[in-house]
Design a protein around this motif. Structure first.
Motif, PDB file in Angstrom:
ATOM      1  N   GLY A  57       0.811  -1.216   0.000  1.00 67.10           N
ATOM      2  CA  GLY A  57       0.000   0.000   0.000  1.00 67.10           C
ATOM      3  C   GLY A  57       0.839   1.257   0.000  1.00 67.10           C
ATOM      4  O   GLY A  57       2.072   1.233  -0.134  1.00 67.10           O
ATOM      5  N   THR A  58       0.168   2.402   0.152  1.00 71.87           N
ATOM      6  CA  THR A  58       0.829   3.697   0.121  1.00 71.87           C
ATOM      7  C   THR A  58       0.360   4.568   1.279  1.00 71.87           C
ATOM      8  O   THR A  58      -0.745   4.403   1.799  1.00 71.87           O
ATOM      9  CB  THR A  58       0.546   4.444  -1.194  1.00 71.87           C
ATOM     10  OG1 THR A  58      -0.872   4.582  -1.373  1.00 71.87           O
ATOM     11  CG2 THR A  58       1.129   3.702  -2.394  1.00 71.87           C
ATOM     12  N   LEU A  59       1.249   5.503   1.656  1.00 72.91           N
ATOM     13  CA  LEU A  59       0.981   6.438   2.738  1.00 72.91           C
ATOM     14  C   LEU A  59       1.312   7.832   2.241  1.00 72.91           C
ATOM     15  O   LEU A  59       2.303   8.026   1.529  1.00 72.91           O
ATOM     16  CB  LEU A  59       1.859   6.089   3.949  1.00 72.91           C
ATOM     17  CG  LEU A  59       1.714   6.961   5.199  1.00 72.91           C
ATOM     18  CD1 LEU A  59       0.450   6.572   5.960  1.00 72.91           C
ATOM     19  CD2 LEU A  59       2.940   6.779   6.097  1.00 72.91           C
ATOM     20  N   GLN A  60       0.476   8.811   2.613  1.00 78.49           N
ATOM     21  CA  GLN A  60       0.731  10.191   2.239  1.00 78.49           C
ATOM     22  C   GLN A  60       1.028  11.026   3.483  1.00 78.49           C
ATOM     23  O   GLN A  60       0.396  10.836   4.522  1.00 78.49           O
ATOM     24  CB  GLN A  60      -0.459  10.813   1.496  1.00 78.49           C
ATOM     25  CG  GLN A  60      -0.735  10.224   0.124  1.00 78.49           C
ATOM     26  CD  GLN A  60      -1.503   8.916   0.187  1.00 78.49           C
ATOM     27  OE1 GLN A  60      -2.445   8.784   0.968  1.00 78.49           O
ATOM     28  NE2 GLN A  60      -1.103   7.947  -0.614  1.00 78.49           N
ATOM     29  N   THR A  68      -1.382  12.263   6.198  1.00 79.55           N
ATOM     30  CA  THR A  68      -2.612  12.847   5.671  1.00 79.55           C
ATOM     31  C   THR A  68      -3.534  11.816   5.023  1.00 79.55           C
ATOM     32  O   THR A  68      -4.686  12.120   4.719  1.00 79.55           O
ATOM     33  CB  THR A  68      -2.284  13.942   4.637  1.00 79.55           C
ATOM     34  OG1 THR A  68      -1.481  13.379   3.579  1.00 79.55           O
ATOM     35  CG2 THR A  68      -1.516  15.082   5.284  1.00 79.55           C
ATOM     36  N   GLY A  69      -3.040  10.602   4.819  1.00 78.95           N
ATOM     37  CA  GLY A  69      -3.887   9.570   4.223  1.00 78.95           C
ATOM     38  C   GLY A  69      -3.086   8.311   3.968  1.00 78.95           C
ATOM     39  O   GLY A  69      -1.863   8.275   4.150  1.00 78.95           O
ATOM     40  N   GLY A  70      -3.775   7.283   3.537  1.00 78.26           N
ATOM     41  CA  GLY A  70      -3.096   6.032   3.227  1.00 78.26           C
ATOM     42  C   GLY A  70      -4.082   4.915   2.962  1.00 78.26           C
ATOM     43  O   GLY A  70      -5.206   4.927   3.487  1.00 78.26           O
ATOM     44  N   ILE A 115      -6.854   4.933   5.863  1.00 79.17           N
ATOM     45  CA  ILE A 115      -6.624   5.914   6.920  1.00 79.17           C
ATOM     46  C   ILE A 115      -7.523   7.132   6.711  1.00 79.17           C
ATOM     47  O   ILE A 115      -7.561   7.703   5.621  1.00 79.17           O
ATOM     48  CB  ILE A 115      -5.150   6.349   6.952  1.00 79.17           C
ATOM     49  CG1 ILE A 115      -4.250   5.166   7.333  1.00 79.17           C
ATOM     50  CG2 ILE A 115      -4.939   7.513   7.925  1.00 79.17           C
ATOM     51  CD1 ILE A 115      -2.767   5.487   7.279  1.00 79.17           C
ATOM     52  N   THR A 116      -8.243   7.502   7.747  1.00 79.84           N
ATOM     53  CA  THR A 116      -9.104   8.690   7.685  1.00 79.84           C
ATOM     54  C   THR A 116      -8.570   9.854   8.509  1.00 79.84           C
ATOM     55  O   THR A 116      -8.912  11.002   8.256  1.00 79.84           O
ATOM     56  CB  THR A 116     -10.528   8.353   8.174  1.00 79.84           C
ATOM     57  OG1 THR A 116     -10.458   7.812   9.512  1.00 79.84           O
ATOM     58  CG2 THR A 116     -11.183   7.315   7.258  1.00 79.84           C
ATOM     59  N   LYS A 117      -7.703   9.551   9.503  1.00 84.37           N
ATOM     60  CA  LYS A 117      -7.179  10.619  10.353  1.00 84.37           C
ATOM     61  C   LYS A 117      -5.945  10.127  11.085  1.00 84.37           C
ATOM     62  O   LYS A 117      -5.833   8.951  11.426  1.00 84.37           O
ATOM     63  CB  LYS A 117      -8.250  11.070  11.361  1.00 84.37           C
ATOM     64  CG  LYS A 117      -7.817  12.228  12.252  1.00 84.37           C
ATOM     65  CD  LYS A 117      -8.995  12.775  13.072  1.00 84.37           C
ATOM     66  CE  LYS A 117      -9.518  11.766  14.044  1.00 84.37           C
ATOM     67  NZ  LYS A 117     -10.560  12.347  14.955  1.00 84.37           N
ATOM     68  N   ALA A 118      -5.012  11.034  11.326  1.00 81.26           N
ATOM     69  CA  ALA A 118      -3.846  10.754  12.169  1.00 81.26           C
ATOM     70  C   ALA A 118      -3.593  11.986  13.020  1.00 81.26           C
ATOM     71  O   ALA A 118      -3.601  13.106  12.512  1.00 81.26           O
ATOM     72  CB  ALA A 118      -2.631  10.415  11.321  1.00 81.26           C
TER      73      ALA A 118
END
Length: 202
Positions: A57-60, A68-70, A115-118
């Motif tokens: 997968g990927t992570l932003q 900010t997302g993933g 991912i919706t929030k961090a």
């Protein structure tokens, strides 16, 4: 007329600069599929089994390292076991876990996490510095989960490790849920997520 042209040029310059700033501030990282895993431990009152899944997968992140997302995928076919030494017993366990009693791999070959929030996180006795919230999809059902994680970041690499418990009953994985039966499996599965990601394109 000349003043109007200058105003238009200034506006275009500002827009271009802002767009360029946004493009360089957003950084995408791709999971190293050889080292990124979701370790699992399922328990009964008298014994347990443990193993792992591969993760892709990927992570932003933004330019400051804030997530900010993933989106991540866990292929059910990648499940492994580490506690059984007898190959036939290990194969029997993994085939059972892939069956409709558990992951029903034929119908639902992947689990997914969006991912919706961090946000920053601090808890006594924990090294976690980030609370990751997202939607976890498994066996055709999606529910929110939260993962306290230790995240380290630079512009080339990200690592994230977090431990949490997943109640399998919430996703409709109801087999062997009667304490009065010969085989009773506890609802909570311990998960340890270990992600290693590299900057995309590097």
């Amino acid at each position: 007329m000349k003043r109007k042209i200058n105003s238009v040029l200034i506006a275009l310059t500002v827009v271009t600069a802002c767009s360029h700033k946004e493009s360089i501030s957003s950084i995408e990282f791709k999971a190293d599929e050889q080292s990124s895993v979701a370790e699992w431990k399922g328990s009964a009152p008298t014994h347990f089994h443990e193993g792992a899944f591969k993760v892709s997968g990927t992570l932003q992140t933004d330019g400051n390292g804030t997530i900010t997302g993933g989106d991540f995928t866990i292929p059910i076919a990648s499940i492994s076991n580490i506690d059984l030494t007898n190959e036939a017993e290990r194969e029997a366990l993994l085939n059972h876990l892939k069956s409709p009693d558990f992951f029903n791999m034929a119908m639902h070959p992947d689990a997914r996490f969006h991912i919706t929030k961090a946000e920053p996180y601090k808890s006594a006795g924990s090294a976690a510095n980030t609370l990751i919230t997202g939607d976890f999809t498994m066996v055709g059902q999606t529910h929110p989960i939260q993962i306290p994680a230790t995240v380290t970041w630079n512009r080339q690499k990200v690592s994230a490790e977090g431990s949490f418990k997943l109640n399998r009953l919430q996703w409709g994985m109801n087999s062997y849920n009667d304490p009065g039966q010969q085989l009773y499996i506890l609802p909570d599965v311990a998960i340890k997520l270990k992600l290693h990601l590299n900057k995309s394109g590097s």
